[in-house]
Design a protein around this motif. Structure first.
Motif, PDB file in Angstrom:
ATOM      1  N   GLU A 288      27.152   5.781   2.766  1.00 13.70           N
ATOM      2  CA  GLU A 288      28.339   5.794   3.620  1.00 13.70           C
ATOM      3  C   GLU A 288      28.716   7.226   4.003  1.00 13.70           C
ATOM      4  N   HIS A 289      28.643   8.133   3.042  1.00 14.96           N
ATOM      5  CA  HIS A 289      28.954   9.544   3.310  1.00 14.96           C
ATOM      6  C   HIS A 289      27.923  10.145   4.268  1.00 14.96           C
ATOM      7  N   ALA A 290      26.650   9.800   4.048  1.00 18.01           N
ATOM      8  CA  ALA A 290      25.588  10.324   4.903  1.00 18.01           C
ATOM      9  C   ALA A 290      25.771   9.861   6.344  1.00 18.01           C
ATOM     10  N   ALA A 291      26.151   8.607   6.537  1.00 13.32           N
ATOM     11  CA  ALA A 291      26.365   8.082   7.883  1.00 13.32           C
ATOM     12  C   ALA A 291      27.557   8.759   8.556  1.00 13.32           C
ATOM     13  N   ALA A 292      28.617   8.977   7.794  1.00  6.62           N
ATOM     14  CA  ALA A 292      29.834   9.572   8.363  1.00  6.62           C
ATOM     15  C   ALA A 292      29.657  11.044   8.695  1.00  6.62           C
ATOM     16  N   ASN A 293      28.685  11.692   8.038  1.00  7.97           N
ATOM     17  CA  ASN A 293      28.513  13.135   8.217  1.00  7.97           C
ATOM     18  C   ASN A 293      27.165  13.505   8.836  1.00  7.97           C
ATOM     19  N   ALA A 294      26.515  12.511   9.447  1.00  6.48           N
ATOM     20  CA  ALA A 294      25.272  12.747  10.197  1.00  6.48           C
ATOM     21  C   ALA A 294      24.198  13.441   9.373  1.00  6.48           C
TER      22      ALA A 294
ATOM     23  N   THR B 175       0.852  -1.190   0.000  1.00  7.11           N
ATOM     24  CA  THR B 175       0.000   0.000   0.000  1.00  7.11           C
ATOM     25  C   THR B 175       0.885   1.237   0.000  1.00  7.11           C
ATOM     26  N   ASP B 176       0.315   2.364  -0.350  1.00  9.97           N
ATOM     27  CA  ASP B 176       1.096   3.609  -0.364  1.00  9.97           C
ATOM     28  C   ASP B 176       1.713   3.880   0.996  1.00  9.97           C
ATOM     29  N   GLU B 177       0.960   3.647   2.037  1.00  9.16           N
ATOM     30  CA  GLU B 177       1.457   3.933   3.381  1.00  9.16           C
ATOM     31  C   GLU B 177       2.573   2.961   3.768  1.00  9.16           C
ATOM     32  N   ALA B 178       2.384   1.683   3.443  1.00  9.53           N
ATOM     33  CA  ALA B 178       3.409   0.689   3.778  1.00  9.53           C
ATOM     34  C   ALA B 178       4.709   0.970   3.025  1.00  9.53           C
ATOM     35  N   LEU B 179       4.596   1.378   1.772  1.00  7.07           N
ATOM     36  CA  LEU B 179       5.787   1.708   0.993  1.00  7.07           C
ATOM     37  C   LEU B 179       6.486   2.935   1.571  1.00  7.07           C
ATOM     38  N   ARG B 180       5.701   3.933   1.944  1.00  9.25           N
ATOM     39  CA  ARG B 180       6.277   5.143   2.534  1.00  9.25           C
ATOM     40  C   ARG B 180       7.021   4.810   3.823  1.00  9.25           C
ATOM     41  N   VAL B 181       6.412   3.988   4.665  1.00 12.88           N
ATOM     42  CA  VAL B 181       7.033   3.628   5.934  1.00 12.88           C
ATOM     43  C   VAL B 181       8.328   2.845   5.696  1.00 12.88           C
ATOM     44  N   ARG B 182       8.283   1.910   4.763  1.00 15.72           N
ATOM     45  CA  ARG B 182       9.470   1.094   4.491  1.00 15.72           C
ATOM     46  C   ARG B 182      10.632   1.963   4.010  1.00 15.72           C
ATOM     47  N   ALA B 183      10.327   2.906   3.121  1.00 19.33           N
ATOM     48  CA  ALA B 183      11.365   3.801   2.611  1.00 19.33           C
ATOM     49  C   ALA B 183      11.867   4.742   3.698  1.00 19.33           C
ATOM     50  N   THR B 184      10.974   5.214   4.524  1.00 18.24           N
ATOM     51  CA  THR B 184      11.344   6.131   5.606  1.00 18.24           C
ATOM     52  C   THR B 184      12.277   5.463   6.604  1.00 18.24           C
ATOM     53  N   VAL B 185      11.953   4.233   6.974  1.00 22.20           N
ATOM     54  CA  VAL B 185      12.783   3.500   7.934  1.00 22.20           C
ATOM     55  C   VAL B 185      14.170   3.237   7.343  1.00 22.20           C
ATOM     56  N   ALA B 186      14.217   2.846   6.075  1.00 19.34           N
ATOM     57  CA  ALA B 186      15.511   2.586   5.429  1.00 19.34           C
ATOM     58  C   ALA B 186      16.364   3.850   5.408  1.00 19.34           C
ATOM     59  N   ALA B 187      15.732   4.987   5.123  1.00 17.00           N
ATOM     60  CA  ALA B 187      16.465   6.259   5.088  1.00 17.00           C
ATOM     61  C   ALA B 187      16.903   6.672   6.490  1.00 17.00           C
ATOM     62  N   ARG B 188      16.028   6.493   7.448  1.00 20.77           N
ATOM     63  CA  ARG B 188      16.356   6.848   8.830  1.00 20.77           C
ATOM     64  C   ARG B 188      17.543   6.044   9.341  1.00 20.77           C
TER      65      ARG B 188
END
Length: 322
Positions: free
Chosen positions: A78-84, A23-36
């Motif tokens: 990797e860059h995002a993790a190293a630079n918060a 669902t749109d909401e489930a996809l949004r949540v999955r992507a959000t968690v991966a990005a977070r």
């Protein structure tokens, strides 16, 4: 499983359905968690699903391009993790700093451009999933390479091609000539099937070129001879020409051929062979438009980057000025 097996696009499509079926909401949540969590594998899976289902290339996006995108996504995460970084809402200056860090690391402009293209694809996937509205790389300045591609990676010289052909087996000889005489990209050459070849008519049909465009190219006498020899050796007249289908396998085989031929220092992969074909054709026709059609380019400006024009090309013309 052999590395020579080509990727099955059905698996890629099945992978994409794991996302599109949400669902749109489930996809949004999955992507959000991966990005977070800055989870590189999950973010790549999301990006691949987007590229497979919502781009013009879709399932026909080449494995080589997918590898480049995956590497770019991994480098960005990797860059995002190293630079918060907050991946979903990066700071206004952070994308520019990412590009600057790639340049400072000594990467060539073309590699930096590839990394930025992958980063842009990731954010398109995140927007597709509804996880963000951010488009942080839209206005980022990319480094420009002032050295022409034809200078950095010129066509193979004729003596290099001949030396390699002399050491190649029949399959390797056909592969070399598909690039150096027929002007095919490596993915196109590895995808050729016997049914695409019309030896009496001296032509080959590229059924799925870049951008999924088909074209017909003429076959040289040398290539027809090699194809005839290959067919005589083959157990079947159907299927693909070569028993090896992976980019890495083809590269390794031709690299070994170059080593046996004593031209290993000249070996620069596949594109130099395609440039050889374009340069030979231009020398005969002096027509970039015809060369563009032969190589499968939409824009003649692209073709100009594939053709090595002699520095003294205008000498005879200027000599006759009155």
């Amino acid at each position: 499983m052999s590395s020579d097996l080509t990727p099955y696009t059905g698996d890629r499509l099945s992978h994409a359905r794991a996302f599109t079926g949400l669902t749109d909401e489930a996809l949004r949540v999955r992507a959000t968690v991966a990005a977070r969590d800055k989870h590189a594998d999950d973010l790549w899976s999301l990006t691949q699903a987007f590229l497979t289902t919502d781009t013009s290339a879709g399932v026909r996006l080449s494995p080589h391009t997918l590898r480049a995108y995956r590497k770019g996504v991994e480098v960005l995460v990797e860059h995002a993790a190293a630079n918060a970084w907050n991946v979903l809402h990066p700071g206004r200056r952070e994308p520019s700093m990412f590009v600057a860090s790639l340049t400072a690391a000594g990467l060539k402009p073309a590699t930096v451009m590839a990394r930025v293209a992958a980063a842009s694809a990731l954010y398109r996937a995140l927007r597709w999933a509804g996880a963000t509205d951010a488009d942080p790389f839209a206005d980022v300045k990319r480094p420009k390479d002032r050295t022409k591609g034809i200078v950095k990676n010129p066509p193979y010289r004729a003596d290099v091609i001949q030396a390699m052909l002399a050491e190649a087996d029949v399959q390797e000889r056909v592969l070399l000539l598909l690039m150096a005489h027929a002007g095919l990209r490596i993915a196109e050459a590895l995808a050729v099937r016997w049914e695409d070849i019309d030896l009496p008519a001296r032509r080959l049909r590229v059924t799925h070129g870049k951008g999924d465009k088909a074209r017909v190219v003429p076959l040289s006498a040398r290539l027809r001879e090699a194809l005839t020899a290959l067919r005589a050796e083959s157990a079947s007249s159907g299927g693909h020409l070569t028993t090896f289908r992976a980019y890495s396998s083809a590269y390794e085989r031709l690299q070994k051929v170059a080593l046996k031929a004593g031209v290993a220092h000249e070996f620069r992969g596949f594109h130099a062979g395609r440039k050889y074909a374009g340069t030979q054709l231009y020398a005969a026709t002096k027509d970039f438009t015809r060369v563009a059609g032969f190589l499968g380019h939409e824009q003649v400006d692209t073709t100009r980057r594939y053709v090595e024009v002699p520095e003294d090309d205008l000498n005879d013309v200027v000599e006759g000025f009155r």
